[in-house]
Design a protein around this motif. Structure first.
Motif, short mmCIF file in Angstrom:
data_model
loop_
_atom_site.label_atom_id
_atom_site.label_comp_id
_atom_site.label_asym_id
_atom_site.label_seq_id
_atom_site.Cartn_x
_atom_site.Cartn_y
_atom_site.Cartn_z
N LEU A 175 0.83 -1.21 0.00
CA LEU A 175 0.00 0.00 0.00
C LEU A 175 0.86 1.26 0.00
CD1 LEU A 175 -2.85 -1.09 2.45
CD2 LEU A 175 -2.91 -1.00 -0.05
N VAL A 176 2.01 1.21 0.65
CA VAL A 176 2.95 2.35 0.60
C VAL A 176 3.44 2.55 -0.83
CG1 VAL A 176 5.21 3.17 1.34
CG2 VAL A 176 3.65 2.14 3.01
N TRP A 177 3.76 1.47 -1.52
CA TRP A 177 4.20 1.57 -2.91
C TRP A 177 3.12 2.23 -3.78
CZ3 TRP A 177 2.29 0.25 -7.61
CH2 TRP A 177 3.18 0.31 -8.70
N VAL A 178 1.87 1.90 -3.57
CA VAL A 178 0.77 2.47 -4.37
C VAL A 178 0.74 3.98 -4.26
CG1 VAL A 178 -1.74 2.60 -4.64
CG2 VAL A 178 -0.64 0.37 -4.30
N VAL A 179 0.92 4.50 -3.06
CA VAL A 179 0.90 5.95 -2.85
C VAL A 179 2.02 6.61 -3.66
CG1 VAL A 179 1.22 7.79 -1.14
CG2 VAL A 179 -0.16 5.76 -0.58
N ILE A 180 3.21 6.03 -3.64
CA ILE A 180 4.35 6.59 -4.38
C ILE A 180 4.10 6.51 -5.88
CG2 ILE A 180 6.81 6.33 -4.86
CD1 ILE A 180 7.07 5.16 -2.00
N TRP A 181 3.63 5.38 -6.36
CA TRP A 181 3.36 5.19 -7.79
C TRP A 181 2.34 6.19 -8.30
CZ3 TRP A 181 5.11 2.74 -12.02
CH2 TRP A 181 4.25 2.52 -13.08
N TRP A 182 1.25 6.34 -7.59
CA TRP A 182 0.18 7.22 -8.05
C TRP A 182 0.63 8.68 -8.08
CZ3 TRP A 182 -3.97 6.01 -10.61
CH2 TRP A 182 -4.98 6.97 -10.77
N ALA A 183 1.50 9.04 -7.15
CA ALA A 183 1.98 10.42 -7.11
C ALA A 183 3.00 10.70 -8.21
CB ALA A 183 2.60 10.71 -5.74
N TYR A 184 3.81 9.70 -8.59
CA TYR A 184 4.94 9.98 -9.49
C TYR A 184 4.70 9.60 -10.93
CZ TYR A 184 9.74 10.36 -11.11
OH TYR A 184 10.87 10.74 -11.79
N TYR A 185 4.00 8.50 -11.21
CA TYR A 185 3.96 7.98 -12.58
C TYR A 185 3.02 8.77 -13.49
CZ TYR A 185 3.61 5.10 -16.68
OH TYR A 185 3.65 4.67 -17.98
N ARG A 186 3.52 9.08 -14.70
CA ARG A 186 2.73 9.55 -15.84
C ARG A 186 3.38 8.97 -17.09
NH1 ARG A 186 0.85 11.20 -11.75
NH2 ARG A 186 -0.35 13.11 -11.32
N ASP A 187 2.67 8.93 -18.21
CA ASP A 187 3.27 8.55 -19.48
C ASP A 187 4.32 9.59 -19.88
OD1 ASP A 187 1.73 6.30 -19.57
OD2 ASP A 187 0.29 7.07 -21.03
N PRO A 188 5.27 9.26 -20.75
CA PRO A 188 6.39 10.16 -21.03
C PRO A 188 5.99 11.57 -21.45
CG PRO A 188 6.84 8.01 -21.96
CD PRO A 188 5.44 7.95 -21.43
N GLU A 189 5.01 11.68 -22.36
CA GLU A 189 4.61 13.01 -22.84
C GLU A 189 3.95 13.86 -21.77
OE1 GLU A 189 5.49 10.74 -26.42
OE2 GLU A 189 4.30 10.26 -24.63
N LYS A 190 3.46 13.23 -20.70
CA LYS A 190 2.73 13.95 -19.66
C LYS A 190 3.52 14.11 -18.36
CE LYS A 190 -1.65 12.06 -21.40
NZ LYS A 190 -2.83 11.21 -21.09
N HIS A 191 4.72 13.58 -18.32
CA HIS A 191 5.49 13.60 -17.08
C HIS A 191 6.23 14.93 -16.93
CE1 HIS A 191 7.84 12.19 -13.70
NE2 HIS A 191 7.21 11.03 -13.73
N LYS A 192 6.01 15.58 -15.81
CA LYS A 192 6.56 16.94 -15.64
C LYS A 192 8.07 16.97 -15.46
CE LYS A 192 5.57 17.16 -10.64
NZ LYS A 192 4.84 17.94 -9.60
N TYR A 193 8.67 15.83 -15.12
CA TYR A 193 10.12 15.81 -14.91
C TYR A 193 10.90 15.34 -16.12
CZ TYR A 193 8.81 16.37 -10.01
OH TYR A 193 8.27 16.84 -8.83
N VAL A 194 10.23 15.01 -17.22
CA VAL A 194 10.89 14.57 -18.45
C VAL A 194 11.14 15.77 -19.35
CG1 VAL A 194 10.64 13.18 -20.54
CG2 VAL A 194 9.87 12.26 -18.36
#
Length: 434
Positions: A175-194
């Protein structure tokens, strides 16, 4: 020019963590099996059924999970999957016998079915073709870490605090992993850190541009007409039949056949997965290296697939030696061979799938392969009960790996993306050469 960001490798780390948790959760039962069998008076045949119950739904939901991941995106599909299986893992503490254990394992299988298809889709979106084997090796190596860490940690927790504790702890980690994943993951074109440099690097290095739209060129069941899809399914079935011996019966083998105490078993059972971890990480680099040096993609993958499966046949000899040390050595060599092939196996969906269908191809491959997960524990339990020995079970596993090597060598054809609108070079009637 700005320096290229490396967000894709953080994504790879998150995929690795998901698979590590996935295997931690599914492996806890095998570590706790000797304790549960005594406490609830469960026979070897009944425990074989309990261990295989996970695979009933894990297999059946692979294709729906892959289709769902391609349709709604892997951010949602993987996050939902980890949430589901973490809750199912924690619910194991309410079990008091075979029936309740089977029910919870069925629930666990539904949730865990989304992990590998989602990761295959993420890999196809986030990485250029020349990095695919390495990334597949990284995320699949999580299975070896999860398996290796499970044994000593689970044995320690169940001896110190009771068998229920490791199931609760593992559920909370997920459940801790889910919180991190949902906060960080986006597809490449939508990821703010790419930045644009990394995005260009990813997309320019892909034969097909995955995930830019959600158009799928064919129905999922039409994929079954293609030779390479068929060979991928059969070959992976043979690998899974062998590898799930380690995930289910291996701890019991060490205790009952080799006479190890529980804590010693916990540490010794780490050895094959750790050998597999090293082998897989090397294999992922090796396959990509061969491809970048000009070898065809077909040969770069088949060297891993065929060579690894041949090496894995050493499992057949592990029960024939008198020494427990040599038995563990042979089993470790076998596990290393299986993982040497595994990184190429999880590169294949991205290599051969039509655009936007990588997750569903991964689901199809994993669906058929996990019939081995259903049959393996049951057949092993039956052979142990009828022969009072692990030797026949290990010989059958060795035969399966040999068949897998032959499948990848001769049935699997040229490795290239399926083109539904072009010549059907990948169909069973194809004369494509490796």
């Amino acid at each position: 020019m700005n320096q290229r960001t490396r967000v894709r490798w953080i994504i790879a780390l998150l995929m690795w963590a998901a698979i590590a948790i996935n295997y931690l959760d599914r492996t806890i039962l095998s570590a706790a099996a000797p304790t549960l069998m005594k406490e609830f008076h469960i026979s070897p045949i009944e425990m074989g059924v309990v261990m295989s119950a996970f695979f009933w739904t894990y297999m059946l939901f692979q294709i729906p999970a892959g289709w769902f991941a391609d349709r709604v995106g892997q951010r949602l599909s993987l996050g939902l999957a980890v949430t589901w299986w973490s809750i199912a893992t924690a619910l194991t503490v309410v079990c008091r016998g075979v029936t309740s254990l089977v029910f919870v394992r069925v629930l666990l299988g539904i949730g865990e079915s989304g992990a590998y298809p989602s990761n295959a889709g993420v890999t196809a979106k986030w990485f250029p073709d020349k990095e695919r084997a390495r990334v597949s090796a990284i995320f699949d190596s999580g299975s070896k870490v999860g398996t290796a860490l499970a044994m000593p940690l689970v044995v320690w927790m169940l001896t110190a605090f009771g068998w229920e504790t490791p199931f609760i702890v593992a559920g909370l980690i997920g459940l801790v992993w889910v919180v991190i994943w949902w906060a960080y993951y986006r597809d490449p074109e939508k990821h703010k850190y790419v930045n644009q440099e990394e995005l260009n690097y990813i997309r320019e290095g892909q034969t097909k541009k995955e995930g830019i739209d959600n158009v799928q060129p064919m129905k999922w069941y039409e994929l079954l007409k293609y030779r390479n899809i068929q060979a991928m399914c059969v070959g992976f079935f043979m690998l899974n039949y062998a590898i799930y011996f380690f995930i289910t019966w291996f701890p019991t083998y060490l205790v009952e056949e080799r006479g190890m105490q529980l804590m010693k078993m916990g540490y010794v059972s780490m050895i094959p997965p750790l050998a597999g971890l090293v082998a897989e990480l090397f294999a992922g680099w090796f396959s990509d290296y061969l491809y970048m040096k000009g070898l065809s993609l077909t040969l770069a993958r088949k060297i891993n697939l065929v060579g690894g499966m041949l090496l894995a046949t050493s499992i057949a000899f592990a029960g024939l030696v008198d020494s427990a040390v040599w038995s563990v050595v042979l089993l470790s060599v076998s596990y290393a061979g299986l993982t040497f092939a595994a990184c190429a196996i999880w590169s294949l969906p991205g290599d051969v799938a039509p655009r936007n269908m990588t997750s569903v191809v991964g689901g199809i491959q994993n669906c058929v392969s996990n019939m081995g997960g259903i049959l393996g524990p049951i057949v092993t339990g039956f052979l142990i009960s009828t022969t009072h020995s692990f030797i026949p079970a290990l010989l059958v596993s060795g035969a399966a790996t040999l068949i897998g090597a032959l499948t990848y060598a001769f049935w699997l054809g040229k490795i290239e993306p399926i083109n539904p609108t072009g010549p059907h070079v990948n169909r069973l009637s194809s004369t494509a050469k490796a």
